[in-house]
Design an enzyme around this catalytic site. Structure first.
Site, mmCIF file in Angstrom:
data_model
loop_
_atom_site.group_PDB
_atom_site.id
_atom_site.type_symbol
_atom_site.label_atom_id
_atom_site.label_comp_id
_atom_site.label_asym_id
_atom_site.label_seq_id
_atom_site.Cartn_x
_atom_site.Cartn_y
_atom_site.Cartn_z
ATOM 1 N N GLY A 1 1.059 7.483 4.985
ATOM 2 C CA GLY A 1 0.209 8.675 5.114
ATOM 3 C C GLY A 1 0.084 9.027 6.587
ATOM 4 O O GLY A 1 0.204 10.171 6.998
ATOM 5 N N ASN B 1 -0.756 4.690 15.983
ATOM 6 C CA ASN B 1 -0.260 4.405 17.332
ATOM 7 C C ASN B 1 -1.304 4.833 18.368
ATOM 8 O O ASN B 1 -1.842 5.932 18.285
ATOM 9 C CB ASN B 1 1.036 5.178 17.610
ATOM 10 C CG ASN B 1 1.995 5.117 16.450
ATOM 11 O OD1 ASN B 1 2.410 4.054 16.028
ATOM 12 N ND2 ASN B 1 2.321 6.279 15.890
ATOM 13 N N HIS C 1 -9.805 7.550 9.374
ATOM 14 C CA HIS C 1 -9.209 6.213 9.245
ATOM 15 C C HIS C 1 -8.413 5.861 10.506
ATOM 16 O O HIS C 1 -8.606 4.805 11.115
ATOM 17 C CB HIS C 1 -8.297 6.205 8.020
ATOM 18 C CG HIS C 1 -7.627 4.895 7.745
ATOM 19 N ND1 HIS C 1 -8.064 4.028 6.774
ATOM 20 C CD2 HIS C 1 -6.539 4.302 8.312
ATOM 21 C CE1 HIS C 1 -7.277 2.956 6.757
ATOM 22 N NE2 HIS C 1 -6.337 3.098 7.683
ATOM 23 N N GLU C 2 -7.508 6.760 10.898
ATOM 24 C CA GLU C 2 -6.611 6.443 12.021
ATOM 25 C C GLU C 2 -7.364 6.360 13.346
ATOM 26 O O GLU C 2 -7.034 5.542 14.202
ATOM 27 C CB GLU C 2 -5.480 7.477 12.118
ATOM 28 C CG GLU C 2 -4.645 7.641 10.857
ATOM 29 C CD GLU C 2 -4.089 6.342 10.290
ATOM 30 O OE1 GLU C 2 -3.855 5.397 11.064
ATOM 31 O OE2 GLU C 2 -3.905 6.270 9.058
ATOM 32 N N HIS D 1 -9.028 3.053 13.929
ATOM 33 C CA HIS D 1 -8.085 2.023 14.396
ATOM 34 C C HIS D 1 -7.941 2.015 15.915
ATOM 35 O O HIS D 1 -7.504 1.009 16.480
ATOM 36 C CB HIS D 1 -6.696 2.283 13.804
ATOM 37 C CG HIS D 1 -6.490 1.745 12.428
ATOM 38 N ND1 HIS D 1 -6.830 0.456 12.059
ATOM 39 C CD2 HIS D 1 -5.940 2.316 11.323
ATOM 40 C CE1 HIS D 1 -6.498 0.274 10.790
ATOM 41 N NE2 HIS D 1 -5.961 1.378 10.316
ATOM 42 N N GLU E 1 -7.114 -2.859 8.068
ATOM 43 C CA GLU E 1 -7.037 -1.788 7.072
ATOM 44 C C GLU E 1 -8.300 -1.678 6.228
ATOM 45 O O GLU E 1 -8.737 -0.590 5.893
ATOM 46 C CB GLU E 1 -5.799 -1.975 6.193
ATOM 47 C CG GLU E 1 -4.491 -1.906 6.960
ATOM 48 C CD GLU E 1 -4.312 -0.608 7.754
ATOM 49 O OE1 GLU E 1 -5.091 0.348 7.569
ATOM 50 O OE2 GLU E 1 -3.387 -0.561 8.581
#
Length: 848
Positions: free
Chosen positions: A255, A259, A291-292, A295, A314
């Site tokens: 999805g 990075n 979500h990203e 991270h 995750e």
């Protein structure tokens, strides 16, 4: 051997790629072993600090282990030095490593972008390196690229100058990165437009889109600009880079990918067209961005020590994305949706004997792809939600800050997080959480009440090796359905609990908010007393959902009769909540698939129509003044369900609106397209399919193409099913989307399921080559075979994969075979009683 600084200037398929590493030797050696895959090394040399260069005399590739050993003629002494490697690599078509992504320009010309996807173990396909999360380094990246292309990497550009050997090229140099893992390095070269803003903390935020589609990046830009300050405040740690780019990639297996500073997305997870995007797409984009960006702290700033702790990355990001979306869009009621989208999905998988613990031992990196699943993501998120509830938000935030501050730019294990949260809360976090992360499965709690005051709680447990959990239990009553009357930690197999001041006519419910990761089985008297709370809506939506979902899973496991669940489903006649309907719809879909193996499939469709018609009539086809996001989602869900089941009025209206849409008289709103497309295809002919394929070809937006691809499998005629399957592997469908077309056929009908399985077997070599080693192969297998319900099919699936191994999907194959056997047992056990119940309803319809 720790690598402290790396510099790579990828100009792939062109010799002369220098890759200096500053490395520190702890012991003398005449060999250097590195990760390396699909790369040819031309020369390598090592220069000790202040000394002469020593050239490597041999390169020994261990292709199986994705390693290379560089041999030197003399011993390399301990200390610091520079390793230089000149190599040639391949810009591949595998959607991993450094690969090419095909796109079409606004004028219709096919071109390629060069992009990266390194998680979990594919940085080694772009440059030789030590490709493990715990071996962190800083990276100085320069790219030599055509001067009319956009070049991006993790950091901001610090220099851009003409390339001396070719006037059409430029050399783009990026700032040095913080200390980070190789799987988070990224670079992209292609043609893109962008929109930009600054967050209130001064971080430059850009969303890169295909050329001519900058407008479609604005929604994600708005979400990202709100999200960065939210996380900064929540963690009390600033975002550590000067910029963040979010970019839409045409060919992309996942999805999105986090990075550091350059987050890559599928187009459908980032782009929103104000006119042509549906409400569920907006919500999806908001969740994926949340979500990203989580991270960037949790995963990038502090990284798991090894892939065993993948769930920490995750699971945490899958939980906090909801917290973030709830902050940005409170009207989405997103936490109720979490229960349907993540919590129940995780329980469904975790109920299998072939599940696995959240923390799963990973030996060889090739095993990593197997654990990118609902256990790592959804169960991980569910147990963190339970933990957050158990600790309380204040202490949870305090513990998170301690963890991120202590381990920033370093690596950590699950135990390190527990220690920080334990110090912040004073509660036995490690003892409680180890029972949830180190063993698979979850508890089933039997509960009985005597005069509504004394509750007897028992874990479903038999045998000596019975797993034990420490279960945070909440109990609510009808006196105040939204507050816990009692909170306890159930740390033994049986407990008796006394509730004070509960009147005999009040209901009592376990697991307020469906937060605890367990199932509940009530005595029949307790269940009976809860049903009026469903009808009169006094039980909160998330508890109505949880109650129904528990019952459905108990029926599937053979603990109660499916007929009992159907009776409870009829109590939802007044239900207004989208997420409750979504979960009901999903369970009725599973039951419909099961009963497609019988000769009374039509009767279950009548039941579906009876359950969904009242809400369908209340909603109608067109939005009413004052409606919002959830009403749009509900209308699409209900009309799709009724249309698929063949509800006459819905079918007629869908056909009328589809005709107007195709003729350009009245374009369908984005929220109505999926249900209308599905309905007309399911009950249509070859002409309908041809029109849909034409709409697909004309669609300029990937979201619309995907919308059509997902419903094509609804067609029922054998020759049309074959046509759809052939289309799935055609140039018209992007490689990552072939999976949803084939999966749609398998889920569309009994004939479709058989045809899809045959198609996979016949085209296995092509499909496996396309997806090998990635999680798309697991997804393809799961979607295609788990709907079967005949014992011998489990044997056939098992035998096929024994002769056609798919190592990264081994666990998925075992889970699918187990599901087929469970379906077969369910059918044998309950088919007759379900049939009798449906016939009896027909003879004397229930009065509501």
């Amino acid at each position: 051997m720790a690598s402290l600084s790396m510099d790579c200037s990828p100009t792939f398929c062109v010799p002369g790629l220098w890759n200096p590493f500053i490395i520190f030797h702890r012991q003398a050696t005449n060999q250097i072993v590195m990760n390396c895959a699909d790369i040819d090394i031309i020369t390598a040399s090592y220069a000790p600090e202040g000394d002469e260069e020593i050239h490597a005399t041999g390169f020994n590739y261990q292709n199986e282990d994705e390693k290379v050993t560089l041999s030197f003629p003399s011993t390399l002494q301990t200390g610091t030095g520079t390793l230089k490697i000149d190599f040639v690599g391949e810009l591949n078509d595998k959607m991993k490593g450094f690969y090419r992504s095909k796109y079409t320009t606004p004028s219709g010309e096919v071109r390629y972008a060069a992009v990266t996807q390194f998680e979990a173990t594919d940085a080694r396909r772009a440059f030789p390196c030590w490709d493990e999360p715990a071996i962190k380094a800083t990276f100085d990246i320069s790219l030599v690229v055509p001067k009319d292309r956009v070049a991006l990497s993790n950091m901001n550009v610090i220099d851009r100058k003409p390339y001396p050997d070719d006037e059409n090229l430029v050399e783009v140099k990026f700032a040095r990165t913080p200390v980070m893992s190789t799987y988070l390095v990224a670079f992209v070269v292609g043609e893109y437009d962008f929109v930009e803003t600054r967050s209130k903390d001064g971080v430059c935020v850009r969303v890169y889109t295909p050329v001519g589609k900058a407008e479609q990046g604005k929604f994600a830009l708005e979400v990202a600009a709100k999200t960065l300050p939210f996380y900064k405040d929540y963690f009390n740690v600033p975002y550590p880079l000067p910029k963040i780019d979010l970019i839409a990639i045409a060919d992309f297996a996942a999805g999105a990918m986090e990075n550091w500073g350059l987050v890559t997305y599928r187009e459908t997870a980032l782009l929103i067209d104000p006119k042509n995007s549906c409400s569920s797409s907006r919500q999806w984009v908001a969740l994926v961005v949340g979500h990203e960006l989580a991270h960037q702290w949790f995963g990038n700033l502090v990284t798991m020590e090894w892939w065993t702790h993948l769930w920490l990355n995750e699971g945490f990001a899958s939980w906090i994305e909801y917290l973030c979306v709830d902050h940005c869009f409170p009207e989405y009621d997103i936490w109720t949706q979490f229960v349907s989208a993540d919590y129940t999905r995780a329980q469904e998988l975790d109920a299998l004997d072939n599940s696995h613990p959240i923390e799963v031992s990973v030996g060889h990196p090739s095993e990593v792809d197997e654990i990118f699943d609902a256990i790592s993501y959804s169960k991980g998120a569910s147990v963190i939600r339970m933990l957050h509830d158990y600790i309380g938000d204040k202490d949870f935030k305090k513990g998170m800050n301690m963890y991120l501050t202590k381990f920033q730019q370093k690596n950590a294990a699950t135990e390190d997080l527990w220690e920080s949260l334990e110090n912040a809360s004073g509660k036995p976090i490690a003892a409680v959480m180890n029972t949830w992360t180190k063993q698979m499965g979850f508890p089933l709690i039997y509960v009985e009440a005597e005069q509504g005051l004394a509750l007897s709680l028992k874990l479903d447990c038999s045998g000596e090796d019975c797993p034990q959990w420490m279960v945070p239990i909440t109990i609510s009553t009808s006196e105040d359905p939204n507050q816990a009357k009692l909170k306890i930690l159930m740390d033994k197999p049986e407990m008796n609990v006394v509730l004070k001041n509960v009147k005999p006519d009040q209901w009592v419910k376990l697991n307020l908010g469906t937060v605890g990761f367990y199932r509940t089985q009530y005595s029949s008297a307790m269940l009976e007393s809860l049903l009026p709370g469903i009808r009169d809506l006094s039980l909160p939506p998330v508890d109505r959902l949880g109650l129904q979902n528990d019952l459905f899973s108990l029926a599937r496991a053979g603990i109660i009769s499916t007929v009992e669940v159907l009776k409870v489903m009829e109590a939802f006649v007044n239900e207004p909540n989208y997420t409750v309907w979504s979960d009901l719809s999903c369970n009725l879909g599973i039951l419909s698939t099961l009963l497609s193996h019988t000769d009374f499939y039509e009767e279950i469709q009548e039941f579906v129509k009876d359950v969904f018609s009242p809400i369908g009539e209340r909603l109608g086809w067109d939005p009413k003044p004052g409606e919002g996001h959830l009403d749009a989602l509900l209308r699409g869900l209900v009309l799709g369900k009724l249309g698929k089941a063949g509800h006459k009025a819905t079918l007629e209206e869908a056909r009328r609106r589809f005709k107007d849409h195709v003729e350009g008289k009245q374009i369908l709103s984005a929220d109505l397209r999926s249900p209308v497309y599905l309905t007309v295809l399911k009950h249509g002919d070859g002409t309908t399919l041809d029109i849909m394929l034409k709409l697909h070809k004309q669609a300029d937006m990937q979201e619309e193409k995907n919308r059509i691809e997902r419903v094509l499998g609804a067609t029922l005629l054998p020759d049309l099913i074959q046509k759809v399957l052939t289309f799935a592997l055609s140039e018209e469908v992007r490689p990552q989307d072939t999976v949803s077309v084939i999966g749609g056929v398998a889920g569309g009908s009994k004939h479709g399921r058989k045809a899809a399985w045959k198609f996979i077997k016949d085209n296995w070599e092509e499909l496996y080559n396309r997806y090998q080693g990635g999680f798309l192969i697991s997804r393809l297998i799961k979607l295609s075979v788990e709907g079967f319900a005949v014992d011998k099919m489990a044997g056939e699936v098992k035998a096929f994969f024994e002769s056609h191994p798919a190592p990264s999907a081994e666990r998925t194959i075992q889970q699918c075979c187990e599901n087929i056997l469970l379906n077969a047992a369910w059918l044998k056990r309950d088919a007759e009683s379900i049939h009798q119940y449906l016939l009896q309803r027909k003879a004397s319809p229930p009065t509501v």
